[in-house]
Design a protein around this motif. Sequence first.
Motif, PDB file in Angstrom:
ATOM      1  N   PRO A 149       0.842  -1.200   0.000  1.00 13.84           N
ATOM      2  CA  PRO A 149       0.000   0.000   0.000  1.00 13.84           C
ATOM      3  C   PRO A 149       0.874   1.246   0.000  1.00 13.84           C
ATOM      4  CG  PRO A 149      -0.519  -1.437   1.871  1.00 13.84           C
ATOM      5  CD  PRO A 149       0.652  -2.034   1.178  1.00 13.84           C
ATOM      6  N   ASP A 150       0.499   2.222  -0.795  1.00 12.63           N
ATOM      7  CA  ASP A 150       1.335   3.405  -0.939  1.00 12.63           C
ATOM      8  C   ASP A 150       0.486   4.646  -0.665  1.00 12.63           C
ATOM      9  OD1 ASP A 150       3.117   5.322  -1.582  1.00 12.63           O
ATOM     10  OD2 ASP A 150       3.197   4.873  -3.723  1.00 12.63           O
ATOM     11  N   THR A 151       0.407   5.008   0.622  1.00 15.84           N
ATOM     12  CA  THR A 151      -0.449   6.124   0.999  1.00 15.84           C
ATOM     13  C   THR A 151       0.015   7.428   0.355  1.00 15.84           C
ATOM     14  OG1 THR A 151      -0.654   5.031   3.118  1.00 15.84           O
ATOM     15  CG2 THR A 151      -1.547   7.244   2.968  1.00 15.84           C
ATOM     16  N   ALA A 152       1.319   7.656   0.418  1.00 12.68           N
ATOM     17  CA  ALA A 152       1.842   8.922  -0.096  1.00 12.68           C
ATOM     18  C   ALA A 152       1.622   9.034  -1.598  1.00 12.68           C
ATOM     19  CB  ALA A 152       3.330   9.034   0.228  1.00 12.68           C
ATOM     20  N   GLY A 153       1.621   7.891  -2.297  1.00 14.56           N
ATOM     21  CA  GLY A 153       1.419   7.932  -3.736  1.00 14.56           C
ATOM     22  C   GLY A 153      -0.024   8.156  -4.110  1.00 14.56           C
ATOM     23  N   LEU A 154      -0.930   7.652  -3.252  1.00 22.55           N
ATOM     24  CA  LEU A 154      -2.354   7.740  -3.589  1.00 22.55           C
ATOM     25  C   LEU A 154      -2.962   9.078  -3.172  1.00 22.55           C
ATOM     26  CD1 LEU A 154      -4.771   6.063  -4.694  1.00 22.55           C
ATOM     27  CD2 LEU A 154      -5.291   5.498  -2.336  1.00 22.55           C
ATOM     28  N   ALA A 155      -2.450   9.656  -2.063  1.00 20.29           N
ATOM     29  CA  ALA A 155      -3.071  10.858  -1.495  1.00 20.29           C
ATOM     30  C   ALA A 155      -3.219  11.998  -2.507  1.00 20.29           C
ATOM     31  CB  ALA A 155      -2.296  11.308  -0.257  1.00 20.29           C
ATOM     32  N   PRO A 156      -2.183  12.308  -3.315  1.00 21.72           N
ATOM     33  CA  PRO A 156      -2.373  13.405  -4.283  1.00 21.72           C
ATOM     34  C   PRO A 156      -3.505  13.128  -5.267  1.00 21.72           C
ATOM     35  CG  PRO A 156      -0.061  12.780  -4.147  1.00 21.72           C
ATOM     36  CD  PRO A 156      -0.811  11.779  -3.344  1.00 21.72           C
ATOM     37  N   TRP A 157      -3.645  11.863  -5.688  1.00 22.82           N
ATOM     38  CA  TRP A 157      -4.718  11.524  -6.625  1.00 22.82           C
ATOM     39  C   TRP A 157      -6.078  11.717  -5.980  1.00 22.82           C
ATOM     40  CZ3 TRP A 157      -3.968  11.228 -11.550  1.00 22.82           C
ATOM     41  CH2 TRP A 157      -2.701  10.889 -12.026  1.00 22.82           C
ATOM     42  N   SER A 158      -6.184  11.236  -4.724  1.00 24.33           N
ATOM     43  CA  SER A 158      -7.453  11.410  -4.016  1.00 24.33           C
ATOM     44  C   SER A 158      -7.794  12.882  -3.901  1.00 24.33           C
ATOM     45  CB  SER A 158      -7.372  10.801  -2.616  1.00 24.33           C
ATOM     46  OG  SER A 158      -7.383   9.424  -2.707  1.00 24.33           O
ATOM     47  N   LEU A 159      -6.780  13.661  -3.536  1.00 29.45           N
ATOM     48  CA  LEU A 159      -6.999  15.095  -3.359  1.00 29.45           C
ATOM     49  C   LEU A 159      -7.438  15.730  -4.669  1.00 29.45           C
ATOM     50  CD1 LEU A 159      -6.727  17.146  -1.088  1.00 29.45           C
ATOM     51  CD2 LEU A 159      -4.490  17.761  -2.005  1.00 29.45           C
ATOM     52  N   ALA A 160      -6.778  15.355  -5.765  1.00 26.72           N
ATOM     53  CA  ALA A 160      -7.117  15.932  -7.062  1.00 26.72           C
ATOM     54  C   ALA A 160      -8.567  15.610  -7.427  1.00 26.72           C
ATOM     55  CB  ALA A 160      -6.164  15.393  -8.130  1.00 26.72           C
ATOM     56  N   PHE A 161      -8.957  14.336  -7.253  1.00 27.15           N
ATOM     57  CA  PHE A 161     -10.332  13.968  -7.591  1.00 27.15           C
ATOM     58  C   PHE A 161     -11.330  14.619  -6.640  1.00 27.15           C
ATOM     59  CE2 PHE A 161      -8.472  10.756 -10.298  1.00 27.15           C
ATOM     60  CZ  PHE A 161      -9.383  10.722 -11.340  1.00 27.15           C
ATOM     61  N   LEU A 162     -10.919  14.764  -5.373  1.00 28.37           N
ATOM     62  CA  LEU A 162     -11.803  15.418  -4.404  1.00 28.37           C
ATOM     63  C   LEU A 162     -12.060  16.863  -4.826  1.00 28.37           C
ATOM     64  CD1 LEU A 162     -13.234  15.278  -1.634  1.00 28.37           C
ATOM     65  CD2 LEU A 162     -11.128  16.103  -0.620  1.00 28.37           C
ATOM     66  N   VAL A 163     -10.991  17.570  -5.165  1.00 28.25           N
ATOM     67  CA  VAL A 163     -11.144  18.966  -5.586  1.00 28.25           C
ATOM     68  C   VAL A 163     -12.015  19.039  -6.840  1.00 28.25           C
ATOM     69  CG1 VAL A 163      -9.920  20.971  -6.484  1.00 28.25           C
ATOM     70  CG2 VAL A 163      -8.988  19.731  -4.533  1.00 28.25           C
ATOM     71  N   ALA A 164     -11.738  18.140  -7.794  1.00 25.77           N
ATOM     72  CA  ALA A 164     -12.531  18.144  -9.029  1.00 25.77           C
ATOM     73  C   ALA A 164     -14.004  17.904  -8.705  1.00 25.77           C
ATOM     74  CB  ALA A 164     -12.008  17.066  -9.974  1.00 25.77           C
ATOM     75  N   SER A 165     -14.272  16.950  -7.803  1.00 28.27           N
ATOM     76  CA  SER A 165     -15.671  16.641  -7.506  1.00 28.27           C
ATOM     77  C   SER A 165     -16.350  17.817  -6.822  1.00 28.27           C
ATOM     78  CB  SER A 165     -15.766  15.379  -6.648  1.00 28.27           C
ATOM     79  OG  SER A 165     -15.349  15.634  -5.331  1.00 28.27           O
ATOM     80  N   ILE A 166     -15.603  18.512  -5.951  1.00 25.71           N
ATOM     81  CA  ILE A 166     -16.215  19.659  -5.261  1.00 25.71           C
ATOM     82  C   ILE A 166     -16.513  20.783  -6.251  1.00 25.71           C
ATOM     83  CG2 ILE A 166     -15.784  21.484  -3.563  1.00 25.71           C
ATOM     84  CD1 ILE A 166     -14.355  19.425  -1.858  1.00 25.71           C
ATOM     85  N   VAL A 167     -15.573  21.008  -7.163  1.00 24.43           N
ATOM     86  CA  VAL A 167     -15.800  22.054  -8.168  1.00 24.43           C
ATOM     87  C   VAL A 167     -17.027  21.715  -9.011  1.00 24.43           C
ATOM     88  CG1 VAL A 167     -14.853  23.091 -10.257  1.00 24.43           C
ATOM     89  CG2 VAL A 167     -13.389  22.767  -8.266  1.00 24.43           C
ATOM     90  N   VAL A 168     -17.137  20.442  -9.414  1.00 25.33           N
ATOM     91  CA  VAL A 168     -18.277  20.033 -10.232  1.00 25.33           C
ATOM     92  C   VAL A 168     -19.582  20.175  -9.449  1.00 25.33           C
ATOM     93  CG1 VAL A 168     -19.362  18.038 -11.308  1.00 25.33           C
ATOM     94  CG2 VAL A 168     -16.966  18.532 -11.754  1.00 25.33           C
ATOM     95  N   VAL A 169     -19.569  19.722  -8.195  1.00 23.25           N
ATOM     96  CA  VAL A 169     -20.791  19.805  -7.385  1.00 23.25           C
ATOM     97  C   VAL A 169     -21.221  21.250  -7.211  1.00 23.25           C
ATOM     98  CG1 VAL A 169     -21.646  19.557  -5.024  1.00 23.25           C
ATOM     99  CG2 VAL A 169     -20.551  17.632  -6.148  1.00 23.25           C
ATOM    100  N   LYS A 170     -20.243  22.130  -7.033  1.00 19.39           N
ATOM    101  CA  LYS A 170     -20.570  23.533  -6.796  1.00 19.39           C
ATOM    102  C   LYS A 170     -21.276  24.141  -8.005  1.00 19.39           C
ATOM    103  CE  LYS A 170     -18.360  27.865  -5.404  1.00 19.39           C
ATOM    104  NZ  LYS A 170     -19.626  28.455  -5.040  1.00 19.39           N
ATOM    105  N   HIS A 171     -20.932  23.682  -9.194  1.00 22.85           N
ATOM    106  CA  HIS A 171     -21.445  24.357 -10.385  1.00 22.85           C
ATOM    107  C   HIS A 171     -22.574  23.645 -11.109  1.00 22.85           C
ATOM    108  CE1 HIS A 171     -17.533  26.493  -9.940  1.00 22.85           C
ATOM    109  NE2 HIS A 171     -18.367  27.499 -10.123  1.00 22.85           N
ATOM    110  N   ARG A 172     -22.788  22.366 -10.798  1.00 27.82           N
ATOM    111  CA  ARG A 172     -23.813  21.693 -11.596  1.00 27.82           C
ATOM    112  C   ARG A 172     -25.159  21.721 -10.869  1.00 27.82           C
ATOM    113  NH1 ARG A 172     -21.886  15.469 -10.902  1.00 27.82           N
ATOM    114  NH2 ARG A 172     -22.504  15.286  -8.727  1.00 27.82           N
ATOM    115  N   ASP A 173     -26.233  21.456 -11.640  1.00 32.38           N
ATOM    116  CA  ASP A 173     -27.535  21.266 -11.012  1.00 32.38           C
ATOM    117  C   ASP A 173     -27.451  20.024 -10.133  1.00 32.38           C
ATOM    118  OD1 ASP A 173     -28.563  23.400 -12.237  1.00 32.38           O
ATOM    119  OD2 ASP A 173     -29.729  22.296 -13.738  1.00 32.38           O
TER     120      ASP A 173
END
Lengths: 228, 242
Positions: A203-227
């Motif tokens: 398991p590689d926490t440090a390797g996965l965390a940036p990806w999770s963060l990127a998708f999290l930010v993307a999902s929040i941006v999408v949620v903020k703007h979509r119906d």
Amino acid sequence: MSALLRCGRIHVFCRAMHSELVKLWSLPAFWLTLAGTFGGALLLTLALSSAPPTGPVELDKVLVQPVAYAQAGFVLLGVLAACSEYAGGQIRTTLLAMPQRVSQRLAATAALLLLALVVAALVVGGGVLFGYVLLAEAAGALDAGLLVPSALNAIGYLAVLTVLGAALGTLTRRVLPAAAALLLYLFVLSPLVSGQPVTDTQPDTAGLAPWSLAFLVASIVVVKHRDA
Amino acid sequence: MRTVRAELSKLASLPAFWFACVVGVLVPTGIVLLAGRAAPRVDDGYQELAVGVLGAIVLGVIAMSSEYTSEGAESAGGRQINTTLTAVPTRGRLFLAKALVVGSTSFVLAILATTAVFSVLRLSQGVGVLALTGDDLARMGGVIAYWVLMSLLGYGLTAFTRSGIIPLAVLLVNSSTVSVSYLLTKATPLANYLPDLAGMRMFSRDLATDVELSPLLGGAVMAVWVAGLLIVAKLVFARRDA
């Protein structure tokens, strides 16, 4: 005045997080996934440990390999948590109670992360303990200096993976595509590209965390703007 | 026959169906292309197809799970199954028609994938594409049968759960590079009789386990599992509130 305002904001966030915890807690899918993941991990430890011991307890058998399969449970946990908002009309009630969408997503993510950490600690800890009981005959115990960091790393990894699942679930709003995509990636594409089976991958926490963060930010941006 | 045609058109109109086809052909072919190999091994090609079976599994699962996907509160929580059962009230016939469609589409998909994988493999090894021995043909038949049976397994399981997520997760994880069933053989020899592992005997010659089943027996064991599952699933499907 501004201190008072900040205090109020923190209070609102804590209440939002509390209600997100209650919602997750009351989700039957949450408990089913938890039971399935826990039971599956113990079953795997049982299978892996049943070969007669030849040497000291191996980290692979009690920790790395069960965690490799437990990934699937945590992916489902995240995806189901996010998509439960969209299965009926839950999202409307949620946004009515908490109209600031960014705060709502952050509170939901914090609640999910907290629960995922607890569940991961249960699964990893239970697996290691169970493995030890089964391998009591083994020639030597595992070095705690090796086990503890690996276990903590695995717990962190599973929790971060849950957040990634939730981010994907929020983006697609549907369980099957999100879960299928992430599972295919984890169990087929990633081993294929790296050239080593999923069970040999630490398991590689440090390797996965940036990806999770990127998708999290993307999902929040999408949620903020979509119906909704 | 009209039911079969209707089911076929429903399946083909799902985006996930085309996704499954792409996965089924591209994943095993991609593995063959990416894996640089030193010396030919006995299971070259077959091993890759054993992973590519994911496409067939997805196909079987979505054929049933798409019936139960809720269209949301706006359409009164309506699900495809309501319309389907209005059109075809005989549930046994519907279940059989669906199974037929799943089996035949995964059969075609398996043929496509097998052709693609072995063409690429033999071209990369510099062997004639058409230089097939009787044993090769038997094993290819075995791998195609394995795909068909696995898709029916996914279909039958989904008929129980009415949601694709559990069958998909279980079968997907189990088809990953090291299958759970294979790990279980280390705990009990009975795990050799689990459907996926028994079915692999039809084409794999390189399974290092204690119990050896002949290809025919392995296929028969898997077929019995799948037939049993489908019979029970059909009973449940016919008796239960939709």
